[in-house]
Design an enzyme around this catalytic site. Sequence first.
Site, PDB file in Angstrom:
ATOM      1  N   GLY A 144      45.478  33.535  -0.898  1.00 50.59           N
ATOM      2  CA  GLY A 144      44.279  33.780  -0.143  1.00 50.59           C
ATOM      3  C   GLY A 144      43.986  32.451   0.885  1.00 50.59           C
ATOM      4  O   GLY A 144      43.025  32.635   1.639  1.00 50.59           O
ATOM      5  N   GLY A 285      27.051  19.217  13.836  1.00 56.78           N
ATOM      6  CA  GLY A 285      26.117  20.355  13.867  1.00 56.78           C
ATOM      7  C   GLY A 285      26.911  21.548  14.239  1.00 56.78           C
ATOM      8  O   GLY A 285      26.249  22.692  14.839  1.00 56.78           O
ATOM      9  N   ILE A 288      30.317  24.955  10.186  1.00 59.11           N
ATOM     10  CA  ILE A 288      30.728  24.683   8.703  1.00 59.11           C
ATOM     11  C   ILE A 288      29.801  23.727   8.042  1.00 59.11           C
ATOM     12  O   ILE A 288      29.239  23.949   7.102  1.00 59.11           O
ATOM     13  CB  ILE A 288      32.305  24.143   8.335  1.00 59.11           C
ATOM     14  CG1 ILE A 288      33.014  25.154   9.083  1.00 59.11           C
ATOM     15  CG2 ILE A 288      32.339  23.475   7.211  1.00 59.11           C
ATOM     16  CD1 ILE A 288      34.802  24.587   8.954  1.00 59.11           C
ATOM     17  N   GLU A 307      24.614  15.361  15.543  1.00 62.21           N
ATOM     18  CA  GLU A 307      25.456  16.226  16.383  1.00 62.21           C
ATOM     19  C   GLU A 307      25.684  15.207  17.847  1.00 62.21           C
ATOM     20  O   GLU A 307      24.550  14.846  18.445  1.00 62.21           O
ATOM     21  CB  GLU A 307      24.793  17.435  16.521  1.00 62.21           C
ATOM     22  CG  GLU A 307      25.558  18.363  17.590  1.00 62.21           C
ATOM     23  CD  GLU A 307      27.031  18.459  17.526  1.00 62.21           C
ATOM     24  OE1 GLU A 307      27.685  18.539  18.389  1.00 62.21           O
ATOM     25  OE2 GLU A 307      27.420  18.862  16.389  1.00 62.21           O
ATOM     26  N   ASP A 415      45.563  29.703  12.966  1.00 63.15           N
ATOM     27  CA  ASP A 415      44.713  28.704  13.294  1.00 63.15           C
ATOM     28  C   ASP A 415      45.866  27.702  14.149  1.00 63.15           C
ATOM     29  O   ASP A 415      45.541  26.892  15.312  1.00 63.15           O
ATOM     30  CB  ASP A 415      44.400  27.457  12.276  1.00 63.15           C
ATOM     31  CG  ASP A 415      43.338  27.825  11.538  1.00 63.15           C
ATOM     32  OD1 ASP A 415      42.606  29.079  12.008  1.00 63.15           O
ATOM     33  OD2 ASP A 415      42.558  27.243  10.690  1.00 63.15           O
ATOM     34  N   HIS A 547      16.083  54.119  12.305  1.00 60.83           N
ATOM     35  CA  HIS A 547      14.785  53.424  12.318  1.00 60.83           C
ATOM     36  C   HIS A 547      14.054  53.352  10.999  1.00 60.83           C
ATOM     37  O   HIS A 547      13.869  54.642  10.384  1.00 60.83           O
ATOM     38  CB  HIS A 547      14.004  54.069  13.387  1.00 60.83           C
ATOM     39  CG  HIS A 547      12.607  53.409  13.413  1.00 60.83           C
ATOM     40  ND1 HIS A 547      12.439  52.136  14.009  1.00 60.83           N
ATOM     41  CD2 HIS A 547      11.391  53.651  12.834  1.00 60.83           C
ATOM     42  CE1 HIS A 547      11.129  51.824  13.781  1.00 60.83           C
ATOM     43  NE2 HIS A 547      10.583  52.550  13.246  1.00 60.83           N
TER      44      HIS A 547
END
Length: 581
Positions: A144, A285, A288, A307, A415, A547
Amino acid sequence: MSSNDVHLPDIGDFKNVPVIEVSVGPGAVIAVDDVIIVLESDKATMDIPSPVAGTVAEVRIKPGDTVSQGDLILVMAEAAATGAPKPTVTDTTKAGAGASANGAGVPGHAPGEGQAGYGSSAAAFRAADLGQSVVLVERWPSLGGVCLNVGCIPSKALLHAAKVIDESHAMAAHGISFTAPQIDIDKLRSWKDGVVKRLTGGLSGLAKQRKVTVVTGEARFVSPHQVAVEHEGRTRVIGFDHAIIAAGSEPVRMPFIPHDDPRVLDSTGALELDGVPARLLVIGGGIIGLEMATVYHALGSKVTIVELMDQIIPGADKDMVTPLMKRIAKQYEAIHLKAKVTAVEATPAGLKVSFEGGTAPASDTFDKVLVSVGRRPNGHRIGAEAAGVAVDARGFIAVDKQMRTNVPHIFAIGDVVGQPMLAHKATHEGKVAAEVAAGKSSAFDAKVIPSVAYTDPEVAWVGMTENEAKAKGIKVGKGVFPWAASGRSLALGREEGLTKVLFDPETDRILGCGIVGPSAGDLIAEAALAIEMGADAEDIGLTIHPHPTLSETIGLAAEAFEGTITDLYMPRKDGPKKAGH
């Protein structure tokens, strides 16, 4: 050199390694990958497999001898390099914190993040479905990867708990009051772990159903057709015809922070939920950091965020993050933009942090610090150079649309091949790599990949952003629908949301979409599909949405662009562009 000669393959930077066992003798009939000898280095044993199938004529070594790469091991009476088919190996190892070389040439790791995610499982399962013999190498006992074990899934479980707590507080303004929640951290952690265990168990079941061989250990290439897998001091060499690298990424570490101090957390440590700090500093900031801030704030921590950029979630348009910024600015102890941490000192009283820039103080002390400043790929941690795979200076591996590296039979996904570092991207890439390895004509040609911050409110976007359009000099038209005009949003007591859709002003085709508000991550899929299908504003606006729902805000934003909306008074000055509209 005879074609029947079997020589010791590349086993890493080792010479004169002792032979402790010879597993075959003259007359033995062996298959490809049968163990022929066992070596022992200072720290590990290594099983050396046969690269050929056939009958052994002579054994040229014995226990007690020492061997190096290229030494003659066996002479075969009959040899067939095409013996038993070699498996596709999905290499899912990735380096965790504190990697160092060990005796077998495979990196050793301190505890920390170190596994790949859904991409590797998708690749392995798709390859198996296409009839390939598959070996899936996984560092951890459970499948996983980061997403399921220490990322997406456990964080969403905790974010759900945070949402329940926040909603119980919010209902007091609407006439329904609850007593303060009593939080049992151990029970909450157990529930979160149970969710993870259920899903990892499901993956293991799928692997068994597909007859995928799961090998636990850390893999490293030792040749273009072999990986060495180390586990508990023993190394196993596995041959392959094709390999798929899903080596993932790891959190970026800052050199001036004492990462060995247990009060310094990365995302994995934060998800372990080892207590709730009175004061928590989140460095970064981004998505994650903000998700973890959401959890810890709900559990009772006073949260401060620092940040470096001039807005939170720098990848999103500012109007998309403004509702979130306004909400958390009221909830958190402080948010310092355009500021940075310059030093962290571990003291008995807490972690003393020095700041620079923005509205940040010169220093402050926190009970815990969460470092969330990004991730770096693990291309340099898998011995890729031994297979001839090119890795750039940052650790990324370049691939083509078929996910091939510069070595045609070795693929890479997730990644390690570049941004965005998202599990749903890796899954699709993994399927493409498996299909190409199986001989199918397949390619990764997704037009867009959605991004979601599961904060409160959620922030989601897909395709082109206004920031990107401006940077590239691209003209866009847009339709915006404020959720203050949404009946469903008002009924939820959450009117701060916004849906924005960008269109090509010449063709009216959708280019991008941004949504901020509850369930934005679920809603963004409609915009992603519309972009993939080449829909225009009319297609979206004329699609009847239920709606009252939040999903209808996408259709209403398209109507706002078209000038046909009746829910708001927003007449287009130039009138509708299309005849009959």
